[in-house]
Design an enzyme around this catalytic site. Structure first.
Site, mmCIF file in Angstrom:
data_model
loop_
_atom_site.group_PDB
_atom_site.id
_atom_site.type_symbol
_atom_site.label_atom_id
_atom_site.label_comp_id
_atom_site.label_asym_id
_atom_site.label_seq_id
_atom_site.Cartn_x
_atom_site.Cartn_y
_atom_site.Cartn_z
ATOM 1 C CB THR A 165 -0.967 0.032 1.213
ATOM 2 O OG1 THR A 165 -0.217 -0.073 2.412
ATOM 3 C CG2 THR A 165 -1.987 -1.078 1.141
ATOM 4 C CE LYS A 167 14.233 -12.260 4.664
ATOM 5 N NZ LYS A 167 12.785 -12.378 4.798
ATOM 6 C CG LEU A 209 18.395 -2.877 4.264
ATOM 7 C CD1 LEU A 209 18.304 -1.405 3.900
ATOM 8 C CD2 LEU A 209 18.197 -3.750 3.029
ATOM 9 C CG ASN A 240 12.053 1.551 7.441
ATOM 10 O OD1 ASN A 240 11.509 0.779 6.660
ATOM 11 N ND2 ASN A 240 11.927 1.419 8.753
ATOM 12 C CG HIS A 245 8.627 1.730 12.574
ATOM 13 N ND1 HIS A 245 8.923 0.377 12.521
ATOM 14 C CD2 HIS A 245 8.086 1.943 13.798
ATOM 15 C CE1 HIS A 245 8.582 -0.184 13.655
ATOM 16 N NE2 HIS A 245 8.071 0.742 14.455
HETATM 17 C C1 GAR Z 1 3.482 -0.914 6.807
HETATM 18 O O1 GAR Z 1 2.591 -0.703 7.867
HETATM 19 C C2 GAR Z 1 4.881 -0.487 7.188
HETATM 20 O O2 GAR Z 1 4.905 0.643 8.005
HETATM 21 C C3 GAR Z 1 5.364 -1.704 7.934
HETATM 22 O O3 GAR Z 1 4.882 -2.796 7.170
HETATM 23 C C4 GAR Z 1 3.649 -2.408 6.536
HETATM 24 C C5 GAR Z 1 3.763 -2.716 5.066
HETATM 25 O O4 GAR Z 1 2.562 -2.449 4.400
HETATM 26 N N1 GAR Z 1 6.784 -1.703 8.084
HETATM 27 C C6 GAR Z 1 7.398 -2.118 9.178
HETATM 28 O O5 GAR Z 1 6.833 -2.582 10.140
HETATM 29 C C7 GAR Z 1 8.929 -1.976 9.152
HETATM 30 N N2 GAR Z 1 9.450 -2.091 10.476
HETATM 31 P P1 GAR Z 1 2.495 -2.284 2.829
HETATM 32 O O6 GAR Z 1 3.232 -3.474 2.213
HETATM 33 O O7 GAR Z 1 1.033 -2.354 2.508
HETATM 34 O O8 GAR Z 1 3.102 -0.964 2.440
#
Ligand code: GAR
Length: 205
Positions: free
Chosen positions: A13, A86, A88, A102, A104
């Site tokens: 998303t 993952k 890096l 990134n 978060h």
């Molecule tokens: C998102 O909520 C992102 O913030 C999180 O994974 C989800 C991916 O959603 N990332 C983490 O937790 C990284 N530590 P998406 O694939 O729909 O963008």
């Protein structure tokens, strides 16, 4: 135009939010390549629909080496970890110092670090009973979620939230807004590092 590569592991998303802003003309970037560690990531379908080059890198002993080659090959100037799960390698972080962003799903430094990713972040937030959460865009450094913070946005937690409802609201109200906004600032050359912190150059009119 800023050339970017997007790293994904899941639904995509956030990748979609970037694609939409580029297509609407609000974000002057080009996605050269979308790279995933997960061949089944729906994010790859989103990229293909928009004719963006995709690459899957299997998680094996050569993962980091192959990832670095795929990034270099893409000629990207900025790497965007958009739901990439993952860690890096220090070699990649060193090669792209302050050039890997990134997203978060919490207000760092709350609910971040090892073991805090995806839905787990929202489960922990609800367990603690916090009233405000949100999302953070930051540069990746050698730590887990410790790099310079570029942008954050707060989201209210409701008494009847489930991890899923909270995740959806954080994605829609915070992540999908501040990730493209941060990329726009970087593309405009307005983000700089001073004393280890990310700062945004103001436009004086
Ligand atoms: C998102 O909520 C992102 O913030 C999180 O994974 C989800 C991916 O959603 N990332 C983490 O937790 C990284 N530590 P998406 O694939 O729909 O963008």
């Amino acid at each position: 135009m800023l050339q970017i590569a997007v790293l994904v592991s899941g639904g995509g998303t956030n990748l979609q939010a970037i694609i939409d802003k580029i297509n609407s003309g609000e974000l002057d970037c080009k996605i050269n390549r979308v790279i995933s560690d997960n061949k089944d990531a729906y994010a790859l379908e989103r990229a293909k629909k928009h004719n963006i080059d995709t690459k899957v890198i299997e998680f094996n002993k050569d993962f980091n080496e192959n990832l670095l080659s795929a990034l270099e090959e893409s000629k990207a100037e900025l790497i965007v970890a958009a739901g990439f799960l993952k860690v890096l390698s220090s070699e990649i972080i060193h090669r792209y110092r302050h050039k890997i962003v990134n997203i978060h799903p919490s207000l760092i430094p709350s609910f971040c670090g090892k073991g805090f990713y995806g839905i787990k972040v929202h489960e922990k937030a609800l367990e603690r009973g916090i009233k405000i959460t949100g999302a953070t865009v930051h540069f990746i450094d050698e730590g887990t979620d410790t790099g310079p913070i570029i942008m954050q946005r707060a989201v209210a937690v409701m008494d009847d939230d489930t991890p899923q409802s909270l995740q959806k609201r954080v994605m829609e109200e915070a992540e999908q807004a501040i990730l493209p906004e941060s990329l726009k600032l970087i593309a405009e050359g307005r983000v700089y590092i001073e004393n280890g912190k990310a700062k945004i150059r103001r436009i004086i009119v």
